[in-house]
Write an enzyme that holds these catalytic residues in place. Sequence first.
Site, PDB file in Angstrom:
ATOM      1  N   GLY A  12     -61.676 -20.032 -11.587  1.00  0.00           N
ATOM      2  CA  GLY A  12     -63.039 -19.297 -11.228  1.00  0.00           C
ATOM      3  C   GLY A  12     -64.000 -20.687 -11.006  1.00  0.00           C
ATOM      4  CB  ALA A  14     -66.506 -22.287  -6.687  1.00  0.00           C
ATOM      5  N   GLY A  15     -67.469 -20.577  -9.412  1.00  0.00           N
ATOM      6  CA  GLY A  15     -68.395 -19.509  -9.869  1.00  0.00           C
ATOM      7  C   GLY A  15     -69.464 -19.893 -10.866  1.00  0.00           C
ATOM      8  NE  ARG A 101     -62.982  -1.240 -21.485  1.00  0.00           N
ATOM      9  CZ  ARG A 101     -63.637  -2.532 -21.645  1.00  0.00           C
ATOM     10  NH1 ARG A 101     -64.610  -2.635 -21.246  1.00  0.00           N
ATOM     11  NH2 ARG A 101     -63.034  -3.035 -22.529  1.00  0.00           N
ATOM     12  CG  HIS A 190     -66.517 -11.524 -25.528  1.00  0.00           C
ATOM     13  ND1 HIS A 190     -67.626 -11.936 -26.287  1.00  0.00           N
ATOM     14  CD2 HIS A 190     -66.782 -11.521 -24.248  1.00  0.00           C
ATOM     15  CE1 HIS A 190     -68.614 -12.098 -25.272  1.00  0.00           C
ATOM     16  NE2 HIS A 190     -68.060 -12.058 -23.914  1.00  0.00           N
TER      17      HIS A 190
END
Length: 329
Positions: A12, A14-15, A101, A190
């Site tokens: 990821g 370039a996120g 979810r 988390h």
Amino acid sequence: MAKAPMRVAVTGAAGQIGYSLLFRIANGDLLGKDQPVILQLLEIPDEKAQKALAGVMMELEDCAFPLLAGMTAHSDPMTAFKDIDVALLVGARPRGPGMERKDLLSANAQIFTAQGKALNVVAKKTVKVLVVGNPANTNAYIAMKSAPDIPAKNFTAMLRLDHNRALSQLANKLNKPVADIEKLVVWGNHSPTMYPDYRFATIDGKSVKDSINDAAWNKDVFIPTVGKRGAAIIEARGLSSAASAANAAIDHIHDWVLGTNGKWVTMGIPSKGEYDIPAEVIYGFPVVCENGEYKMIEGLEIDEFSRERMTHTLNELLEEQAGVKHLLS
């Protein structure tokens, strides 16, 4: 003599979080100011994403970081993870509108199964893996289960953002610098169910619990504020927390590799049954790090309120695990 470069893969890349992370890694914040790095950057095989990644790499070049010994762009984890020392698995499928979810879990299960398998084949067997992409604990569990030849202990999930958020809330409450607080713990997933626990914490050597002495504040203000902080940032900024997440990822790997000098930190790590958490569940625990290894702080007393909170967050993790079991061969 100059150290040999370490290879760090970031997914990821370039996120939003990637953009906050890469410049700090190249600046030596992750592995030390004397440690050259080679960045192996993974993005999805989409033209727009790859083009954005090329732009980020141009900017990295333009910083002329002395420690950046090289970088490569990838769309396949089999090349991105070749011979890496550290993997920061940031890229994950975000939850879209109307998405259940369980749909999110299965979309991410595909990503992290593929990445776990690739790590298993091409990464160093000593690779240190940190999963940042949510649901981080379960994604780390999926990657771990997909990489049987890499020790399970090398797979971790990021609880450090929750830990740092809790630290700053306590420092604000006590009107003290965050650096003075030690022995804070964040248990569990988390997610908003995690349990920040300052029963063992000290500030300038004095008990934080005794200094605050307010069970209602703990239950009704502190725990919900830390748990919902991510949502509060989205509400305020219109975007999810990126710089603070990148900072927590840097803290997590930096401490794991270079040590915590006896200080407690929180890492999401595979349980071996400690604190009655079932084996293999990736759960936030208190640890100290030295010589490139983490070691759990064992034998802490768990009172009734804490056990209730720890079980609540465990149940969420077990539910997530059950939701992906059928996807793990």
